[in-house]
Design a protein around this motif. Structure first.
Motif, PDB file in Angstrom:
ATOM      1  N   HIS A 236       0.819  -1.210   0.000  1.00  0.00           N
ATOM      2  CA  HIS A 236       0.000   0.000   0.000  1.00  0.00           C
ATOM      3  C   HIS A 236       0.859   1.270   0.000  1.00  0.00           C
ATOM      4  O   HIS A 236       0.322   2.366   0.078  1.00  0.00           O
ATOM      5  N   LEU A 237       2.183   1.112  -0.043  1.00  0.00           N
ATOM      6  CA  LEU A 237       3.051   2.296  -0.035  1.00  0.00           C
ATOM      7  C   LEU A 237       2.920   3.026  -1.368  1.00  0.00           C
ATOM      8  O   LEU A 237       2.813   2.405  -2.421  1.00  0.00           O
ATOM      9  N   ARG A 238       2.932   4.359  -1.301  1.00  0.00           N
ATOM     10  CA  ARG A 238       2.727   5.141  -2.519  1.00  0.00           C
ATOM     11  C   ARG A 238       4.004   5.786  -3.048  1.00  0.00           C
ATOM     12  O   ARG A 238       4.122   6.049  -4.230  1.00  0.00           O
ATOM     13  N   VAL A 239       4.956   6.074  -2.165  1.00  0.00           N
ATOM     14  CA  VAL A 239       6.217   6.671  -2.637  1.00  0.00           C
ATOM     15  C   VAL A 239       7.462   5.942  -2.140  1.00  0.00           C
ATOM     16  O   VAL A 239       8.473   5.912  -2.848  1.00  0.00           O
ATOM     17  N   PHE A 240       7.414   5.364  -0.954  1.00  0.00           N
ATOM     18  CA  PHE A 240       8.634   4.799  -0.372  1.00  0.00           C
ATOM     19  C   PHE A 240       9.217   3.702  -1.255  1.00  0.00           C
ATOM     20  O   PHE A 240       8.535   2.741  -1.604  1.00  0.00           O
ATOM     21  N   GLU A 241      10.480   3.881  -1.634  1.00  0.00           N
ATOM     22  CA  GLU A 241      11.219   2.957  -2.513  1.00  0.00           C
ATOM     23  C   GLU A 241      10.491   2.725  -3.839  1.00  0.00           C
ATOM     24  O   GLU A 241      10.590   1.658  -4.432  1.00  0.00           O
TER      25      GLU A 241
END
Ligand SMILES: [Zn+2]
Length: 293
Positions: A236-241
């Motif tokens: 669900h991460l949108r920017v991290f890595e």
């Protein structure tokens, strides 16, 4: 790296699976784990006690014991607390084994070897946790608190949010997601944020940490729950890595920059560095990162 949602998940697992069990004995396999007391007293204090509770404060995991002492873990970068059945053999990178009286064992495994533990009495525990900022889900943590605490600071907002004395439990993964969600550039100086941005930031802190807990944590590399399972919040991460990938907000590209010495992921369109108000040419306040665990 375990942050608030990961430590919260481990704490909840311990409550469901381990609290109530007795510890027959402890085997310390890596003395670097123990900050205090001495390794000998640490092992002695863990023998013949019952686990009476588990709680979390910031990124600290606190295991309460029938002796009145508390076993406090900081899982740092790669620490895993794993409950294994009697048949399972110890694996590599095990720093501590707690032999439970029902035949199960609780392993502290950390291939980065940065995890640390303390066995503390009530006063020592209070001292250890003193000075930490409010929990993000506490009544004390309001928009007003956040503005009052850091609203006049000219330091960059990202390192301020990582400062455990400002707010407890946020680390390098969630902070990038929070700032993206709030549409605030990580390099913005706190003193330049508008009332609306403070409200967005406060809501984003709670929303992103709550989602992390809901998804049982973020596993980008080493994090596992007490039964050895990865979390799901990485999906669900949108920017991290996600450098070079499409920004879910505007369809532009996520970029990676260094902010406050940390690798930082952001969308320069959704999070304009000038806050959308034109250039700000004030000198930067340089600060050391404190309290980052
Ligand atoms: Zn964008």
């Amino acid at each position: 790296m375990p942050e608030l949602p990961e430590v919260e998940t481990i704490k909840n697992d311990l409550r469901g699976l381990v609290v109530g069990a007795g510890i027959e004995r402890a085997e310390l396999r890596d003395e670097r784990l123990v900050e205090e007391p001495s390794p000998e007293d640490f092992v002695r204090g863990l023998g013949g006690v019952r686990i009476t509770g588990a709680r979390r404060r910031a990124k600290h995991l606190v295991v309460e014991l029938s002796s009145g002492e508390a076993l406090v873990f900081q899982l740092k970068i790669g620490g895993q607390l794993l409950l294994v059945p009697p048949v399972e053999e110890p694996t590599r990178n095990v720093m501590l084994v707690l032999y439970l009286d029902d035949g199960r064992r609780l392993f502290l495994r950390d291939q980065t070897e940065f995890s640390r533990a303390r066995l503390l009495g009530p006063e020592g525990l209070e001292d250890r946790l003193a000075g930490l900022g409010p929990e993000p889900f506490s009544d004390e943590f309001t928009v007003g608190y956040l503005r009052e605490r850091i609203g006049t600071r000219r330091a960059q907002i990202k390192p301020l949010l990582l400062d455990q004395k400002v707010v407890a439990g946020i680390g390098n993964i969630y902070v990038d997601e929070i700032l993206f969600d709030a549409r605030i550039h990580p390099r913005r100086r706190a003193s330049t944020l508008s009332a609306e941005e403070w409200a967005r930031l406060h809501a984003a802190i709670r929303r992103n940490l709550a989602a992390g807990i809901e998804h049982r944590g973020t596993t980008v590399r080493l994090y596992r729950d007490v039964l050895g399972r990865p979390g799901e919040h990485q999906n669900h991460l949108r920017v991290f890595e996600r450098e070079g990938e499409e920004c879910p907000g505007c369809g532009g590209r996520v970029v990676r920059e260094r902010v406050g010495g940390r690798g930082t992921y952001l969308c320069p369109v959704c999070q304009p560095e000038d806050g959308g108000k034109g250039d700000q040419s004030l000198p930067l306040e340089v600060e050391s990162r404190e309290g980052e665990g």
